[in-house]
Scaffold this motif. Structure first.
Motif, PDB file in Angstrom:
ATOM      1  N   ARG B  10       0.820  -1.216   0.000  1.00  0.00           N
ATOM      2  CA  ARG B  10       0.000   0.000   0.000  1.00  0.00           C
ATOM      3  C   ARG B  10       0.858   1.272   0.000  1.00  0.00           C
ATOM      4  O   ARG B  10       0.496   2.273  -0.609  1.00  0.00           O
ATOM      5  CB  ARG B  10      -0.947   0.003   1.193  1.00  0.00           C
ATOM      6  CG  ARG B  10      -2.084  -0.990   1.011  1.00  0.00           C
ATOM      7  CD  ARG B  10      -3.047  -0.922   2.174  1.00  0.00           C
ATOM      8  NE  ARG B  10      -4.157  -1.838   1.997  1.00  0.00           N
ATOM      9  CZ  ARG B  10      -5.289  -1.547   1.364  1.00  0.00           C
ATOM     10  NH1 ARG B  10      -5.458  -0.349   0.841  1.00  0.00           N
ATOM     11  NH2 ARG B  10      -6.254  -2.442   1.254  1.00  0.00           N
ATOM     12  N   LEU B  11       1.987   1.219   0.699  1.00  0.00           N
ATOM     13  CA  LEU B  11       2.857   2.403   0.716  1.00  0.00           C
ATOM     14  C   LEU B  11       3.452   2.659  -0.668  1.00  0.00           C
ATOM     15  O   LEU B  11       3.617   3.804  -1.070  1.00  0.00           O
ATOM     16  CB  LEU B  11       3.960   2.249   1.769  1.00  0.00           C
ATOM     17  CG  LEU B  11       3.500   2.347   3.228  1.00  0.00           C
ATOM     18  CD1 LEU B  11       4.692   2.438   4.162  1.00  0.00           C
ATOM     19  CD2 LEU B  11       2.571   3.535   3.457  1.00  0.00           C
ATOM     20  N   LYS B  12       3.750   1.591  -1.385  1.00  0.00           N
ATOM     21  CA  LYS B  12       4.244   1.725  -2.778  1.00  0.00           C
ATOM     22  C   LYS B  12       3.177   2.422  -3.634  1.00  0.00           C
ATOM     23  O   LYS B  12       3.488   3.323  -4.394  1.00  0.00           O
ATOM     24  CB  LYS B  12       4.540   0.333  -3.368  1.00  0.00           C
ATOM     25  CG  LYS B  12       5.922  -0.181  -3.127  1.00  0.00           C
ATOM     26  CD  LYS B  12       6.696  -0.303  -4.464  1.00  0.00           C
ATOM     27  CE  LYS B  12       8.178  -0.076  -4.355  1.00  0.00           C
ATOM     28  NZ  LYS B  12       8.840  -0.677  -3.209  1.00  0.00           N
ATOM     29  N   GLU B  13       1.947   1.959  -3.502  1.00  0.00           N
ATOM     30  CA  GLU B  13       0.833   2.573  -4.246  1.00  0.00           C
ATOM     31  C   GLU B  13       0.698   4.055  -3.918  1.00  0.00           C
ATOM     32  O   GLU B  13       0.492   4.888  -4.798  1.00  0.00           O
ATOM     33  CB  GLU B  13      -0.499   1.915  -3.847  1.00  0.00           C
ATOM     34  CG  GLU B  13      -0.910   0.746  -4.695  1.00  0.00           C
ATOM     35  CD  GLU B  13      -2.189   0.107  -4.175  1.00  0.00           C
ATOM     36  OE1 GLU B  13      -3.034   0.833  -3.591  1.00  0.00           O
ATOM     37  OE2 GLU B  13      -2.337  -1.127  -4.325  1.00  0.00           O
ATOM     38  N   LEU B  14       0.812   4.357  -2.622  1.00  0.00           N
ATOM     39  CA  LEU B  14       0.684   5.752  -2.180  1.00  0.00           C
ATOM     40  C   LEU B  14       1.793   6.599  -2.796  1.00  0.00           C
ATOM     41  O   LEU B  14       1.557   7.702  -3.298  1.00  0.00           O
ATOM     42  CB  LEU B  14       0.744   5.813  -0.643  1.00  0.00           C
ATOM     43  CG  LEU B  14       0.790   7.219  -0.024  1.00  0.00           C
ATOM     44  CD1 LEU B  14      -0.478   8.014  -0.363  1.00  0.00           C
ATOM     45  CD2 LEU B  14       0.949   7.139   1.499  1.00  0.00           C
ATOM     46  N   GLU B  15       3.010   6.050  -2.772  1.00  0.00           N
ATOM     47  CA  GLU B  15       4.163   6.756  -3.335  1.00  0.00           C
ATOM     48  C   GLU B  15       3.925   7.102  -4.810  1.00  0.00           C
ATOM     49  O   GLU B  15       4.146   8.229  -5.241  1.00  0.00           O
ATOM     50  CB  GLU B  15       5.366   5.816  -3.228  1.00  0.00           C
ATOM     51  CG  GLU B  15       6.701   6.485  -3.041  1.00  0.00           C
ATOM     52  CD  GLU B  15       7.765   5.412  -2.882  1.00  0.00           C
ATOM     53  OE1 GLU B  15       8.563   5.248  -3.827  1.00  0.00           O
ATOM     54  OE2 GLU B  15       7.775   4.714  -1.843  1.00  0.00           O
ATOM     55  N   ARG B  16       3.404   6.126  -5.545  1.00  0.00           N
ATOM     56  CA  ARG B  16       3.128   6.371  -6.961  1.00  0.00           C
ATOM     57  C   ARG B  16       2.025   7.421  -7.130  1.00  0.00           C
ATOM     58  O   ARG B  16       2.103   8.283  -8.003  1.00  0.00           O
ATOM     59  CB  ARG B  16       2.745   5.069  -7.674  1.00  0.00           C
ATOM     60  CG  ARG B  16       3.951   4.200  -7.996  1.00  0.00           C
ATOM     61  CD  ARG B  16       3.594   3.084  -8.973  1.00  0.00           C
ATOM     62  NE  ARG B  16       2.669   2.125  -8.369  1.00  0.00           N
ATOM     63  CZ  ARG B  16       3.054   0.979  -7.797  1.00  0.00           C
ATOM     64  NH1 ARG B  16       4.334   0.644  -7.762  1.00  0.00           N
ATOM     65  NH2 ARG B  16       2.168   0.173  -7.263  1.00  0.00           N
ATOM     66  N   VAL B  23      -2.494  13.059  -4.876  1.00  0.00           N
ATOM     67  CA  VAL B  23      -2.780  13.214  -3.445  1.00  0.00           C
ATOM     68  C   VAL B  23      -2.717  14.695  -3.097  1.00  0.00           C
ATOM     69  O   VAL B  23      -1.759  15.375  -3.459  1.00  0.00           O
ATOM     70  CB  VAL B  23      -1.754  12.419  -2.605  1.00  0.00           C
ATOM     71  CG1 VAL B  23      -2.011  12.615  -1.115  1.00  0.00           C
ATOM     72  CG2 VAL B  23      -1.796  10.943  -2.984  1.00  0.00           C
ATOM     73  N   ASP B  24      -3.736  15.224  -2.433  1.00  0.00           N
ATOM     74  CA  ASP B  24      -3.720  16.663  -2.139  1.00  0.00           C
ATOM     75  C   ASP B  24      -2.636  16.989  -1.110  1.00  0.00           C
ATOM     76  O   ASP B  24      -2.475  16.309  -0.098  1.00  0.00           O
ATOM     77  CB  ASP B  24      -5.093  17.201  -1.746  1.00  0.00           C
ATOM     78  CG  ASP B  24      -5.933  16.206  -0.980  1.00  0.00           C
ATOM     79  OD1 ASP B  24      -6.113  15.075  -1.466  1.00  0.00           O
ATOM     80  OD2 ASP B  24      -6.387  16.547   0.121  1.00  0.00           O
ATOM     81  N   GLU B  32       2.220  10.757   6.028  1.00  0.00           N
ATOM     82  CA  GLU B  32       3.587  10.366   6.408  1.00  0.00           C
ATOM     83  C   GLU B  32       3.689  10.036   7.888  1.00  0.00           C
ATOM     84  O   GLU B  32       4.323   9.059   8.281  1.00  0.00           O
ATOM     85  CB  GLU B  32       4.576  11.486   6.045  1.00  0.00           C
ATOM     86  CG  GLU B  32       4.865  11.508   4.550  1.00  0.00           C
ATOM     87  CD  GLU B  32       5.714  12.695   4.127  1.00  0.00           C
ATOM     88  OE1 GLU B  32       5.915  13.615   4.958  1.00  0.00           O
ATOM     89  OE2 GLU B  32       6.163  12.697   2.955  1.00  0.00           O
ATOM     90  N   THR B  33       3.045  10.881   8.709  1.00  0.00           N
ATOM     91  CA  THR B  33       3.126  10.646  10.157  1.00  0.00           C
ATOM     92  C   THR B  33       2.435   9.337  10.524  1.00  0.00           C
ATOM     93  O   THR B  33       2.979   8.522  11.273  1.00  0.00           O
ATOM     94  CB  THR B  33       2.489  11.826  10.922  1.00  0.00           C
ATOM     95  OG1 THR B  33       3.041  13.034  10.424  1.00  0.00           O
ATOM     96  CG2 THR B  33       2.754  11.720  12.415  1.00  0.00           C
ATOM     97  N   LEU B  34       1.221   9.144   9.996  1.00  0.00           N
ATOM     98  CA  LEU B  34       0.493   7.905  10.320  1.00  0.00           C
ATOM     99  C   LEU B  34       1.298   6.676   9.896  1.00  0.00           C
ATOM    100  O   LEU B  34       1.441   5.715  10.660  1.00  0.00           O
ATOM    101  CB  LEU B  34      -0.878   7.898   9.631  1.00  0.00           C
ATOM    102  CG  LEU B  34      -1.948   8.782  10.278  1.00  0.00           C
ATOM    103  CD1 LEU B  34      -3.131   8.967   9.333  1.00  0.00           C
ATOM    104  CD2 LEU B  34      -2.420   8.170  11.605  1.00  0.00           C
ATOM    105  N   ASN B  35       1.832   6.711   8.677  1.00  0.00           N
ATOM    106  CA  ASN B  35       2.540   5.539   8.160  1.00  0.00           C
ATOM    107  C   ASN B  35       3.881   5.285   8.848  1.00  0.00           C
ATOM    108  O   ASN B  35       4.442   4.196   8.722  1.00  0.00           O
ATOM    109  CB  ASN B  35       2.715   5.654   6.647  1.00  0.00           C
ATOM    110  CG  ASN B  35       1.389   5.467   5.922  1.00  0.00           C
ATOM    111  OD1 ASN B  35       0.578   4.619   6.315  1.00  0.00           O
ATOM    112  ND2 ASN B  35       1.145   6.255   4.892  1.00  0.00           N
TER     113      ASN B  35
END
Lengths: 193, 193
Positions: B10-16, B23-24, B32-35
């Motif tokens: 999921r973090l990879k997806e978010l990065e993309r 992403v706003d 970033e803080t949550l992850n």
């Protein structure tokens, strides 16, 4: 034992509130059905309503006050009059609020079951609001709502001709909430005990 | 192992998604803080927005479509133009929507902790949305919003002079949501790891 005592006390309070006419009619079948299960106990309820709410500024919950509330569809003129008589400064909202029930659940499994059934019956915004070792609170909440700033610092925002259609929409939301409550009662009756 | 693998994916997806500009901006520090916590993984986010949404009829989510969306405060004229160009039949809403984050949590205790800290940081509508044995979803949600039916069956409901004040209120809600996101980041940083 703790649970049974607290449930008994809360049901007594509910009974008295119903006798005093403080519980809206459309909520009663839902309350009765929920409370007929050993593992659930309602703690507050609203079958949905239309309100006129005044706020000194956006989000000022402490300074806010209800100018009028209806649990059955109001006439456009009633809503307009309530807005007119609200204070000039600040924001006067016309809101259609969905049904809302808080239910204390004996354990997490019962809470998850209730949240899922409520969501399937159309209360899409339902959730678990708090989890403590001895009890869990589920919020049953409908998704449709309206929040119109109808008077801002003394100026009406709606055209004179728009009151009918805006209040008609509020009333549609109110009625569709009531219909969904019947679906919820049916769905709950299908739950195994 | 299952959790770590899914979080990594999921973090990879978010990065993309961040690279593609999907992403706003205002949501990124919160994500970033949550992850950065082992036990949390964000699955969707919105830092709050103003939207113009058309619905063929109230509550018809399937037939509804966005006419315009803003993550930064729009001008009144932009909002008015979007409403004018929406289809005539049905309801065109101007909505201010609060920040919304979905967070997968490794266990129920982590979920309860997150819900409580979000609620204390001003996201009063935060809740646990689903509970499965392997993961729990928390919804972080602000309470302030606006839903104005600005065009109903081809007729504008707002006075010409009201657009400025109505859009100013939308923008106040948007800004106060952004401020609260900073408070949430600070509160999260105080959580023990």
């Amino acid at each position: 034992m703790h649970w049974e005592g607290e449930k008994r006390r809360r049901l007594k309070e509910l009974e008295r509130a119903i006798e005093r006419g403080e519980v809206d009619e459309a909520a009663i079948p839902v309350l009765e059905t929920l409370n007929s299960f050993e593992e659930y106990c309602t703690t507050s309820s609203c079958s949905g309503r239309v309100v006129v709410l005044h706020e000194p500024e956006v989000g000022d919950k402490i300074g806010s006050e209800f100018v009028a509330k209806w649990h059955e569809p109001p006439e456009p003129e009633e809503v307009r009059e309530a807005v007119l008589k609200a204070p000039e400064e600040g924001i006067t909202w016309v809101k259609a609020q969905p049904p809302l029930f808080h239910v204390m659940c004996r354990d997490l499994e019962a809470a998850v079951r209730l949240r899922n059934i409520a969501s399937e019956a159309g209360f899409k915004a339902s959730s678990i609001r708090s989890v403590k070792s001895s009890k869990v609170i589920v919020e049953i909440l409908g998704g449709e709502r309206m929040d119109v700033p109808a008077k801002v610092n003394g100026k009406l925002t709606l055209r004179e001709k728009a009151w009918d259609s805006v209040v008609a929409l509020c009333n549609d939301i109110l009625r569709s909430g009531h219909e969904r409550l019947s679906r919820l009662v049916e769905a709950l009756k299908g739950l195994s005990r």
